[in-house]
Design an enzyme around this catalytic site. Structure first.
Site, PDB file in Angstrom:
ATOM      1  N   THR A  13       0.824  -1.207   0.000  1.00  0.00           N
ATOM      2  CA  THR A  13       0.000   0.000   0.000  1.00  0.00           C
ATOM      3  C   THR A  13       0.860   1.260   0.000  1.00  0.00           C
ATOM      4  O   THR A  13       0.755   2.102  -0.897  1.00  0.00           O
ATOM      5  CB  THR A  13      -0.928  -0.005   1.234  1.00  0.00           C
ATOM      6  OG1 THR A  13      -1.678  -1.221   1.210  1.00  0.00           O
ATOM      7  CG2 THR A  13      -1.872   1.172   1.210  1.00  0.00           C
ATOM      8  N   VAL A  14       1.748   1.385   0.992  1.00  0.00           N
ATOM      9  CA  VAL A  14       2.563   2.606   1.074  1.00  0.00           C
ATOM     10  C   VAL A  14       3.630   2.613  -0.015  1.00  0.00           C
ATOM     11  O   VAL A  14       3.846   3.627  -0.691  1.00  0.00           O
ATOM     12  CB  VAL A  14       3.202   2.746   2.484  1.00  0.00           C
ATOM     13  CG1 VAL A  14       4.115   3.962   2.531  1.00  0.00           C
ATOM     14  CG2 VAL A  14       2.114   2.865   3.546  1.00  0.00           C
ATOM     15  N   ARG A  51      -1.755  -4.587  -5.505  1.00  0.00           N
ATOM     16  CA  ARG A  51      -1.280  -3.314  -4.930  1.00  0.00           C
ATOM     17  C   ARG A  51      -2.116  -2.191  -5.539  1.00  0.00           C
ATOM     18  O   ARG A  51      -2.556  -2.294  -6.700  1.00  0.00           O
ATOM     19  CB  ARG A  51       0.223  -3.127  -5.149  1.00  0.00           C
ATOM     20  CG  ARG A  51       0.743  -3.345  -6.548  1.00  0.00           C
ATOM     21  CD  ARG A  51       2.263  -3.188  -6.597  1.00  0.00           C
ATOM     22  NE  ARG A  51       2.974  -4.200  -5.833  1.00  0.00           N
ATOM     23  CZ  ARG A  51       3.359  -5.381  -6.317  1.00  0.00           C
ATOM     24  NH1 ARG A  51       3.124  -5.680  -7.583  1.00  0.00           N
ATOM     25  NH2 ARG A  51       3.974  -6.252  -5.565  1.00  0.00           N
ATOM     26  N   GLU A 129       9.898  10.674   8.857  1.00  0.00           N
ATOM     27  CA  GLU A 129       8.733  11.568   8.873  1.00  0.00           C
ATOM     28  C   GLU A 129       7.422  10.791   8.747  1.00  0.00           C
ATOM     29  O   GLU A 129       6.408  11.139   9.360  1.00  0.00           O
ATOM     30  CB  GLU A 129       8.846  12.570   7.711  1.00  0.00           C
ATOM     31  CG  GLU A 129       7.729  13.578   7.638  1.00  0.00           C
ATOM     32  CD  GLU A 129       7.703  14.499   8.857  1.00  0.00           C
ATOM     33  OE1 GLU A 129       8.617  15.305   9.005  1.00  0.00           O
ATOM     34  OE2 GLU A 129       6.756  14.382   9.656  1.00  0.00           O
ATOM     35  N   VAL A 132       4.962   8.976  11.883  1.00  0.00           N
ATOM     36  CA  VAL A 132       3.978   9.574  12.805  1.00  0.00           C
ATOM     37  C   VAL A 132       3.036  10.481  12.024  1.00  0.00           C
ATOM     38  O   VAL A 132       3.471  11.420  11.349  1.00  0.00           O
ATOM     39  CB  VAL A 132       4.677  10.394  13.922  1.00  0.00           C
ATOM     40  CG1 VAL A 132       3.648  10.989  14.870  1.00  0.00           C
ATOM     41  CG2 VAL A 132       5.667   9.528  14.688  1.00  0.00           C
ATOM     42  N   LYS A 205       3.740   6.175  18.416  1.00  0.00           N
ATOM     43  CA  LYS A 205       3.879   7.518  17.827  1.00  0.00           C
ATOM     44  C   LYS A 205       4.154   8.560  18.913  1.00  0.00           C
ATOM     45  O   LYS A 205       4.988   9.450  18.740  1.00  0.00           O
ATOM     46  CB  LYS A 205       2.604   7.879  17.056  1.00  0.00           C
ATOM     47  CG  LYS A 205       2.368   6.980  15.847  1.00  0.00           C
ATOM     48  CD  LYS A 205       0.965   7.174  15.292  1.00  0.00           C
ATOM     49  CE  LYS A 205       0.693   6.300  14.094  1.00  0.00           C
ATOM     50  NZ  LYS A 205      -0.718   6.268  13.713  1.00  0.00           N
TER      51      LYS A 205
END
Ligand code: HSE
Length: 452
Positions: A13-14, A51, A129, A132, A205
């Site tokens: 996904t990412v 995906r 980055e 969180v 986080k």
């Protein structure tokens, strides 16, 4: 124009979101930083796995070492998640002196100091980055934007799943189990949902944010955590009548009244719990899957960051930001300009939750009989806990009725002990429900009668 080759580990996904964002805005990025970032290889679990965005088959491999160890790969993204293989991938890349960009909060939470040391030892850097609040540039804000501030307080809605569930419960007047089941069916909550709804994702986080804000590493073991399973529709309704909303917050507060840490570093509260916040506050208006972080600096005052905390595109935006930083650091030989984590001296300490002072909302289920209120009030009185208000809402009839207390500031340990005593009273028919109240005001709550 200089070209740097990117090796990606993780194309789900990412990962596919990052690939797509680079296709879409790679030229823009190149024009802005003067360096073109080119994807050389992508390691995936299975070439044929579904995906959200396609990645050309010619770039795919199932062997992450082929990506990380390729001498022509200059930068590495770790977007596989988990804390085992991901740890090996990150360490291997760092040991080869390659900058690593990760979105993996669980990995940082478990092994942050080790990985930061590895980066330092090998003259490279780790960028996170995306770990969180997805697309919100909160890491950069804390490390760079607020570098000249003491961070007085930070309140974050950092878990979209929990915020989505609480928002729907309040909006639809639905109970937790119903909304959770629907959220899972619609793909807004994971199955199993525990990592999110028990507060552990928020804990990871919040620990990262606390560490950056105060310059000493805060491991998850020092972070008090409560999830949202205990939030009922009844509590949302009573809170609303009193002018509050309930949100799962990651909280980092300087406790200037507490004894300082080793070497006189700051004493801080770091915790995750569902809290009552004033309905009129802007954080209460953060709805659905959105995240928001309020940062209060001693110079800047209150600032607020809002955006999507998860999802392929929002997270890709954060990865691209790190890629730009990593590429510029490589080009200008400034890999330690902003080290992944700066341990400041002197060190600080996390104050145990039982010593932290806060206001409380308490809901009891009690027998409806004269004298009950007096018996309960006596327990609070003996514990030196002040009562701000009491409500026995009308319209509840029967043997057992709700009784709501708003308590003045008191140490957590004292409130827990008083509630344990109250729970043992024969007139109390269910375990007491208690949520802390966070007024979110600039000066913090003050009550001259607290503990009186
Ligand atoms: N599951 C998280 C959330 C996103 O619901 O916000 C990834 O940390």
């Amino acid at each position: 124009m200089e070209v740097l080759n990117l090796g990606m580990v993780g194309g789900g996904t990412v990962g596919s979101g990052v690939f797509h964002a680079l296709q879409r805005n790679g030229e823009l990025l190149a024009a802005r930083i003067g360096i073109r970032i080119q994807v050389r290889k992508v390691a995936v679990k299975a070439v044929d796995e579904p995906r959200p965005y396609p990645i050309p088959r010619s770039l795919l491999t199932t062997d992450w070492r082929e990506v990380v160890e390729d001498p022509n790969v200059h930068l590495v993204t770790e977007l596989v998640g988990g804390t085992t293989v991901a740890r090996t991938i990150v360490r291997t890349a760092l040991r080869l002196g390659k900058p690593v960009i990760t979105a993996n909060k669980a990995l940082l939470s478990a092994h942050g100091p080790e990985l930061f040391a590895e980066a330092r030892a090998h003259g490279t850097n780790l960028y996170y980055e995306a770990s969180v609040c997805g697309g919100i540039p909160i890491i950069k804000a804390l490390r760079e934007g607020f570098v000249g501030n003491q961070i007085v307080a930070l309140y974050g809605i950092v878990n979209g799943t929990c915020n989505y569930i609480l928002t729907r419960m309040a909006r639809e007047q639905a109970d937790f189990a119903t909304v959770l089941a629907e959220a899972q069916r619609e793909g807004y909550a994971e199955t199993p949902p525990d990592l999110d709804i028990d507060g552990h994702d928020a804990q990871h986080k919040t620990g990262i944010l606390a560490s950056l804000a105060h310059g000493f590493w805060v491991p998850p073991s020092q972070i008090h955590v409560e999830g949202i399973r205990s939030v009922t529709l009844l509590d949302l309704q009573f809170a609303a009548q009193l002018g509050y909303s309930i949100k799962l917050l990651g909280i980092v507060k300087r406790l200037d009244g507490a004894a300082p840490g080793r070497g006189r570093g700051p004493a801080i509260q770091v915790a995750v719990y569902p809290a009552l916040i004033p309905t009129g506050h802007v954080l209460a208006g953060v709805q659905g899957v959105y995240n928001a972080v309020l940062v209060r600096g001693d110079v800047v005052g209150d600032t607020l960051f809002y955006g999507r905390g998860a999802g392929k595109d929002a997270t890709a935006s954060a990865v691209l930001s790190d890629l730009a930083d990593a590429a510029l650091d490589l080009r200008f030989g400034s890999r330690q300009r902003r080290p992944a984590f700066v341990e400041q001296t002197p060190g600080g300490r996390v104050v145990p939750m039982e010593q932290v002072v806060s206001r409380s909302f308490v809901r009891l289920s009690v027998v409806d009989r004269p004298g009950v209120l007096a018996r309960i009030a006596a327990v609070f009185g003996q514990a030196r806990i002040g009562i701000a208000s009491v409500i026995q809402p009308e319209g509840h009839t029967g043997e057992v009725v709700p009784l709501i207390f708003m308590l003045h500031e008191a140490p957590d340990g004292a409130v827990c002990r008083a509630l344990a005593r109250i729970a043992r009273l024969p007139v109390v028919k269910a375990p007491p429900v208690r949520f802390r109240v966070e007024p979110l005001d600039q000066d913090g709550p003050s009550n001259p009668n607290a503990g009186a």
